[in-house]
Design a protein around this motif. Structure first.
Motif, PDB file in Angstrom:
ATOM      1  N   ASP A 268       0.812  -1.220   0.000  1.00 17.57           N
ATOM      2  CA  ASP A 268       0.000   0.000   0.000  1.00 17.57           C
ATOM      3  C   ASP A 268       0.849   1.274   0.000  1.00 17.57           C
ATOM      4  OD1 ASP A 268       0.756  -1.189   2.408  1.00 17.57           O
ATOM      5  OD2 ASP A 268      -0.710  -0.100   3.596  1.00 17.57           O
ATOM      6  N   LYS A 269       2.117   1.173   0.433  1.00 17.57           N
ATOM      7  CA  LYS A 269       2.957   2.381   0.491  1.00 17.57           C
ATOM      8  C   LYS A 269       4.045   2.376  -0.594  1.00 17.57           C
ATOM      9  CE  LYS A 269       2.913   1.680   5.346  1.00 17.57           C
ATOM     10  NZ  LYS A 269       3.742   1.632   6.536  1.00 17.57           N
ATOM     11  N   LYS A 270       3.767   1.692  -1.697  1.00 18.48           N
ATOM     12  CA  LYS A 270       4.809   1.527  -2.737  1.00 18.48           C
ATOM     13  C   LYS A 270       5.253   2.853  -3.354  1.00 18.48           C
ATOM     14  CE  LYS A 270       1.533   1.662  -6.201  1.00 18.48           C
ATOM     15  NZ  LYS A 270       1.352   2.845  -7.005  1.00 18.48           N
ATOM     16  N   ASP A 271       4.438   3.911  -3.246  1.00 18.47           N
ATOM     17  CA  ASP A 271       4.846   5.190  -3.839  1.00 18.47           C
ATOM     18  C   ASP A 271       6.099   5.771  -3.171  1.00 18.47           C
ATOM     19  OD1 ASP A 271       2.725   4.904  -5.461  1.00 18.47           O
ATOM     20  OD2 ASP A 271       1.503   6.503  -4.584  1.00 18.47           O
ATOM     21  N   GLY A 272       6.378   5.308  -1.941  1.00 18.10           N
ATOM     22  CA  GLY A 272       7.589   5.787  -1.259  1.00 18.10           C
ATOM     23  C   GLY A 272       8.860   5.113  -1.754  1.00 18.10           C
ATOM     24  N   VAL A 273       8.709   4.014  -2.530  1.00 19.27           N
ATOM     25  CA  VAL A 273       9.912   3.255  -2.920  1.00 19.27           C
ATOM     26  C   VAL A 273       9.949   2.926  -4.417  1.00 19.27           C
ATOM     27  CG1 VAL A 273      10.192   2.191  -0.631  1.00 19.27           C
ATOM     28  CG2 VAL A 273       8.784   1.026  -2.336  1.00 19.27           C
ATOM     29  N   ASN A 274       9.050   3.524  -5.182  1.00 20.50           N
ATOM     30  CA  ASN A 274       9.021   3.131  -6.603  1.00 20.50           C
ATOM     31  C   ASN A 274       9.990   3.981  -7.443  1.00 20.50           C
ATOM     32  OD1 ASN A 274       7.719   5.567  -6.824  1.00 20.50           O
ATOM     33  ND2 ASN A 274       5.708   4.718  -7.348  1.00 20.50           N
ATOM     34  N   ALA A 275      10.001   3.701  -8.741  1.00 25.03           N
ATOM     35  CA  ALA A 275      10.965   4.369  -9.624  1.00 25.03           C
ATOM     36  C   ALA A 275      10.707   5.869  -9.698  1.00 25.03           C
ATOM     37  CB  ALA A 275      10.911   3.745 -11.016  1.00 25.03           C
ATOM     38  N   GLU A 276       9.431   6.272  -9.626  1.00 26.16           N
ATOM     39  CA  GLU A 276       9.150   7.712  -9.683  1.00 26.16           C
ATOM     40  C   GLU A 276       9.819   8.433  -8.518  1.00 26.16           C
ATOM     41  OE1 GLU A 276       7.948   9.386 -12.212  1.00 26.16           O
ATOM     42  OE2 GLU A 276       7.926   7.407 -13.116  1.00 26.16           O
ATOM     43  N   ARG A 277       9.690   7.837  -7.329  1.00 24.84           N
ATOM     44  CA  ARG A 277      10.310   8.432  -6.136  1.00 24.84           C
ATOM     45  C   ARG A 277      11.845   8.447  -6.286  1.00 24.84           C
ATOM     46  NH1 ARG A 277       9.940  12.033  -2.383  1.00 24.84           N
ATOM     47  NH2 ARG A 277      10.911  11.466  -0.419  1.00 24.84           N
ATOM     48  N   LEU A 278      12.375   7.349  -6.778  1.00 28.22           N
ATOM     49  CA  LEU A 278      13.828   7.261  -6.974  1.00 28.22           C
ATOM     50  C   LEU A 278      14.293   8.338  -7.955  1.00 28.22           C
ATOM     51  CD1 LEU A 278      16.508   5.665  -6.517  1.00 28.22           C
ATOM     52  CD2 LEU A 278      15.884   4.279  -8.482  1.00 28.22           C
ATOM     53  N   LYS A 279      13.557   8.504  -9.048  1.00 27.34           N
ATOM     54  CA  LYS A 279      13.963   9.492 -10.064  1.00 27.34           C
ATOM     55  C   LYS A 279      13.856  10.917  -9.505  1.00 27.34           C
ATOM     56  CE  LYS A 279      11.370   7.548 -13.367  1.00 27.34           C
ATOM     57  NZ  LYS A 279      10.716   7.386 -14.669  1.00 27.34           N
ATOM     58  N   THR A 280      12.786  11.169  -8.730  1.00 24.65           N
ATOM     59  CA  THR A 280      12.613  12.508  -8.155  1.00 24.65           C
ATOM     60  C   THR A 280      13.768  12.834  -7.223  1.00 24.65           C
ATOM     61  OG1 THR A 280      10.232  12.235  -8.271  1.00 24.65           O
ATOM     62  CG2 THR A 280      11.030  13.941  -6.781  1.00 24.65           C
ATOM     63  N   LEU A 281      14.078  11.909  -6.298  1.00 29.47           N
ATOM     64  CA  LEU A 281      15.161  12.168  -5.340  1.00 29.47           C
ATOM     65  C   LEU A 281      16.504  12.286  -6.052  1.00 29.47           C
ATOM     66  CD1 LEU A 281      14.222   9.823  -2.343  1.00 29.47           C
ATOM     67  CD2 LEU A 281      13.856  12.283  -2.558  1.00 29.47           C
ATOM     68  N   THR A 282      16.691  11.445  -7.060  1.00 28.84           N
ATOM     69  CA  THR A 282      17.964  11.471  -7.794  1.00 28.84           C
ATOM     70  C   THR A 282      18.138  12.815  -8.492  1.00 28.84           C
ATOM     71  OG1 THR A 282      17.813   9.097  -8.100  1.00 28.84           O
ATOM     72  CG2 THR A 282      19.347  10.232  -9.513  1.00 28.84           C
ATOM     73  N   ALA A 283      17.072  13.304  -9.109  1.00 33.24           N
ATOM     74  CA  ALA A 283      17.167  14.600  -9.803  1.00 33.24           C
ATOM     75  C   ALA A 283      17.411  15.730  -8.801  1.00 33.24           C
ATOM     76  CB  ALA A 283      15.891  14.850 -10.598  1.00 33.24           C
ATOM     77  N   GLN A 284      16.673  15.715  -7.670  1.00 35.16           N
ATOM     78  CA  GLN A 284      16.831  16.783  -6.659  1.00 35.16           C
ATOM     79  C   GLN A 284      18.247  16.824  -6.094  1.00 35.16           C
ATOM     80  OE1 GLN A 284      13.935  15.788  -3.705  1.00 35.16           O
ATOM     81  NE2 GLN A 284      12.213  16.724  -4.816  1.00 35.16           N
ATOM     82  N   ARG A 285      18.845  15.639  -5.956  1.00 32.18           N
ATOM     83  CA  ARG A 285      20.141  15.564  -5.255  1.00 32.18           C
ATOM     84  C   ARG A 285      21.341  15.427  -6.195  1.00 32.18           C
ATOM     85  NH1 ARG A 285      18.174  11.247  -0.662  1.00 32.18           N
ATOM     86  NH2 ARG A 285      16.498  12.521   0.195  1.00 32.18           N
ATOM     87  N   LYS A 286      21.056  15.609  -7.479  1.00 32.03           N
ATOM     88  CA  LYS A 286      22.108  15.514  -8.498  1.00 32.03           C
ATOM     89  C   LYS A 286      22.809  14.146  -8.490  1.00 32.03           C
ATOM     90  CE  LYS A 286      22.931  20.474  -8.940  1.00 32.03           C
ATOM     91  NZ  LYS A 286      21.500  20.676  -8.922  1.00 32.03           N
ATOM     92  N   GLY A 287      22.001  13.123  -8.317  1.00 28.62           N
ATOM     93  CA  GLY A 287      22.516  11.762  -8.493  1.00 28.62           C
ATOM     94  C   GLY A 287      22.471  11.416  -9.975  1.00 28.62           C
ATOM     95  N   ILE A 288      22.579  10.151 -10.281  1.00 35.27           N
ATOM     96  CA  ILE A 288      22.592   9.743 -11.693  1.00 35.27           C
ATOM     97  C   ILE A 288      21.652   8.544 -11.895  1.00 35.27           C
ATOM     98  CG2 ILE A 288      23.997   8.808 -13.585  1.00 35.27           C
ATOM     99  CD1 ILE A 288      26.412  10.198 -12.387  1.00 35.27           C
ATOM    100  N   MET A 289      20.774   8.647 -12.865  1.00 36.85           N
ATOM    101  CA  MET A 289      20.043   7.476 -13.366  1.00 36.85           C
ATOM    102  C   MET A 289      20.739   7.098 -14.675  1.00 36.85           C
ATOM    103  SD  MET A 289      17.511   6.835 -11.204  1.00 36.85           S
ATOM    104  CE  MET A 289      16.460   5.676 -12.070  1.00 36.85           C
ATOM    105  N   GLY A 290      20.535   5.865 -15.145  1.00 38.67           N
ATOM    106  CA  GLY A 290      21.159   5.469 -16.412  1.00 38.67           C
ATOM    107  C   GLY A 290      22.668   5.336 -16.294  1.00 38.67           C
ATOM    108  N   HIS A 291      23.115   4.868 -15.132  1.00 35.29           N
ATOM    109  CA  HIS A 291      24.556   4.699 -14.882  1.00 35.29           C
ATOM    110  C   HIS A 291      24.992   3.300 -15.343  1.00 35.29           C
ATOM    111  CE1 HIS A 291      27.987   3.772 -12.055  1.00 35.29           C
ATOM    112  NE2 HIS A 291      28.373   4.927 -12.556  1.00 35.29           N
ATOM    113  N   ALA A 292      26.203   3.202 -15.864  1.00 33.50           N
ATOM    114  CA  ALA A 292      26.718   1.902 -16.338  1.00 33.50           C
ATOM    115  C   ALA A 292      27.647   1.303 -15.290  1.00 33.50           C
ATOM    116  CB  ALA A 292      27.471   2.091 -17.646  1.00 33.50           C
ATOM    117  N   CYS A 293      27.399   0.049 -14.912  1.00 29.01           N
ATOM    118  CA  CYS A 293      28.287  -0.580 -13.924  1.00 29.01           C
ATOM    119  C   CYS A 293      29.576  -1.053 -14.571  1.00 29.01           C
ATOM    120  CB  CYS A 293      27.589  -1.729 -13.198  1.00 29.01           C
ATOM    121  SG  CYS A 293      27.520  -3.288 -14.101  1.00 29.01           S
TER     122      CYS A 293
END
Ligand code: SF4
Length: 563
Positions: A268-293
């Motif tokens: 029921d609380k998946k909005d706190g841990v889904n990709a949208e939340r991850l992308k929002t926090l990543t953008a706000q904090r200048k992290g990186i999505m689409g990173h290559a390992c």
């Protein structure tokens, strides 16, 4: 000709030989396991001197082929008691292969004393005592080793959990940024490395050269074709945009998201841990999505997650960790999960196994769902090796025994991953029958998820395809599992000898059946090809389905099928 390096920690010797000619098509899992099958007595103690630990880059590793430089780490598992291949990204597979090294085989046990380091170069290798690294976390270990061997060094290491020989300990591999955040996570192979007294392997990349194959023009042409397919795939775009966290919504909608210790398939609380939340926090904090390992990956499913101050916290924050430490523990906060992920990477412990382990503690007074601070404390207990921590570090099955808990989400001693088999019955068949224990990467089957029939063949084919992918060094996120005509051309142009498509399948099939044979010798027989009992008796909301695939359908996966 690729080189095999044998390192005997007991004798302190290092031997370099050519891989035999009949290994021309063998790499990764196929090669690593062929060594284990010949050289490890199945009944040996996994933490004893007769077990060996093999590091083998996939066959395509180190070439210009993108997303194809993964490495297999293999040995007898202290967690399952059977054979284990743990597949890992990062830079090690690529660079070892570009140095001409096909396998590093670690044998024996170092006499009690200081931990050792193996330095591997293009032409020579040496063992070095590293008392200063004793019980250090992976991050500090890598920092010290980079100062000593240079920033370009690629490092494999174990944290304190590996040194304490825990059954859920991992082996860390540095990524494109030189961080120890990619892990050979499953099956406790970090404990095997610890039992040998080996703290780290440092790969000196000097002299590494891209492998162009025996027919460079034909190989380059086939790689171009492969890259085009990969780049135009919708799956590639999905992984790059969302990371594997994109699966949170998929699993929740399907009812296969392990939640509150495997009591629900939706959160029921998946909005706190889904990709949208991850992308929002990543953008706000200048992290990186689409990173290559690993260098050259075109899928780039990884990410870099920063804390609220914009400082590095962890990489990559992946679906399996998010789910097992999030919904499974009723923690709906990515910052807490990221802190847990960093600690697990640093201590060197598997996030999947540990998430399942803390989940079952909800049956005791040691953990309450949603208690973020307590979850972090428990991870610290593991890393510090307190008595409780040492129990938890042995994984979910041992922890269940110690605390008298019988509802254990595991097969053959290894915890289920973050996909509920009652709502993904084809994967349930793989969990039950894979020689690797419950492992989502052993053969993912998503078709007809709630039907009880029809999964025998699907699971068998998926398991064979995965052995082939793991042997070639392909990341499973390529989704290109069975385009054998293209792979046959690539193998031919790389090695000078093209197998037929049937020979490729036969290699995968043979490896899988040999794994089963090893397991039987180790006492892990077909009788253990079953899901936990509670999955048959408890219907899982929201689909309200129990696991009801017939036992005889499970037995037919390997049963009388030709070897
Ligand atoms: S797809 Fe993801 S896991 Fe696979 S090699 Fe690329 S970054 Fe690594």
């Amino acid at each position: 000709m690729r080189t095999r390096i044998d390192v005997d920690l007991e004798k302190g010797t290092i031997l370099r030989t050519d891989l035999p000619g009949n290994a021309i098509w063998l790499g990764g899992r196929g090669l690593a396991e062929s060594i284990l099958l010949q050289e490890v007595p199945p009944a040996c103690h996994p933490l004893g001197s007769r077990n060996v630990l093999v590091f083998a880059p996939g066959l395509f590793a180190g070439t210009s082929m993108p997303t194809a430089s993964r490495m297999s780490v293999a040995g007898k598992s202290p967690l399952t008691g059977g054979i284990k291949e743990s597949n890992v990204g990062g830079m090690a597979g690529m660079i070892l292969s570009q140095l001409g090294i096909g396998a590093v085989v670690i044998k024996g046990m170092s006499p009690v004393g200081h931990p050792k380091l193996l330095l591997v170069g293009k032409r020579s290798s040496e063992l070095i005592e590293v008392p200063e690294l004793h019980r250090l976390g992976n991050y500090q270990t890598v920092e010290i080793l980079k100062k000593r061997f240079g920033n370009e060094a690629v490092i494999l290491s174990i944290g304190p959990c590996g040194e304490m020989k825990m059954s859920a300990a991992t082996i860390a591999v540095t990524d494109t940024n030189g961080r120890p955040c990619r892990h050979a996570g499953r099956g406790g192979l970090g404990g095997v490395m610890g039992s040998k007294g080996l703290k780290a392997i440092v790969i000196d990349p000097e002299g590494a050269q891209v492998r162009r194959g025996t027919d460079p023009a034909a190989f380059a042409k086939a790689v171009k074709e492969y890259t085009k397919i990969l780049q135009s795939s919708k799956k590639t775009a999905f992984w790059r945009e969302n990371g594997t966290a994109g699966l949170v919504e998929v699993s929740h909608a399907r009812g296969s998201l392990p939640t509150r210790n495997f009591t629900s398939g939706a959160y029921d609380k998946k909005d706190g841990v889904n990709a949208e939340r991850l992308k929002t926090l990543t953008a706000q904090r200048k992290g990186i999505m689409g990173h290559a390992c690993m260098r050259g990956c075109v899928v780039r499913c990884s990410n870099i997650f920063n804390d609220p101050q914009g400082r590095y916290l962890t990489s990559g924050l992946e679906y399996e960790t998010i789910t097992m430490m999030g919904p499974n523990l009723d923690i709906d906060d990515l910052d807490t999960i990221a802190q847990i992920d960093f600690r697990c990477d640093d201590y060197g412990i598997d996030t999947i196994e540990t998430g399942a382990t803390i989940g079952i503690l909800s049956e005791t007074d040691l953990f309450r769902f949603g208690d973020r601070e307590r979850a972090i404390q428990l991870i610290d207990e593991i890393g510090k090796g307190t008595v409780l921590g040492r129990v938890l570090g042995q994984g979910v099955t041992t922890t269940g025994k110690v605390f008298g808990i019988t509802r254990i989400p595991a097969v053959k001693g290894q915890s289920l991953a973050a996909h509920e088999p009652r709502s993904l019955k084809g994967l349930g068949v793989t969990y039950a029958t894979s020689p690797q224990g419950a492992d989502h990467t052993a053969g993912f089957v998503a078709e007809e998820p709630l039907l009880r029939e029809g999964h025998t063949e699907r699971s068998r084919n998926a398991q064979i395809n995965v052995v082939i992918a793991d042997s070639l060094g392909l990341c499973q996120f390529t989704g290109l599992r069975d385009d054998y005509d293209l792979f046959v051309r690539l193998i031919g142009a790389l090695t000078g000898k093209a197998p037929s498509a049937e020979e490729v399948v036969q290699l995968g099939r043979k490896a899988l059946w040999e794994e089963r044979k090893f397991n039987q010798g180790a006492g892990v027989g077909p009788g253990q090809d079953r899901l936990p009992e509670f999955m048959r008796s408890e219907a899982l909301p929201p689909n309200n389905n129990a696991f009801d695939v017939e036992d005889e359908d499970l037995d037919r996966v390997f049963g009388d099928y030709p070897k």
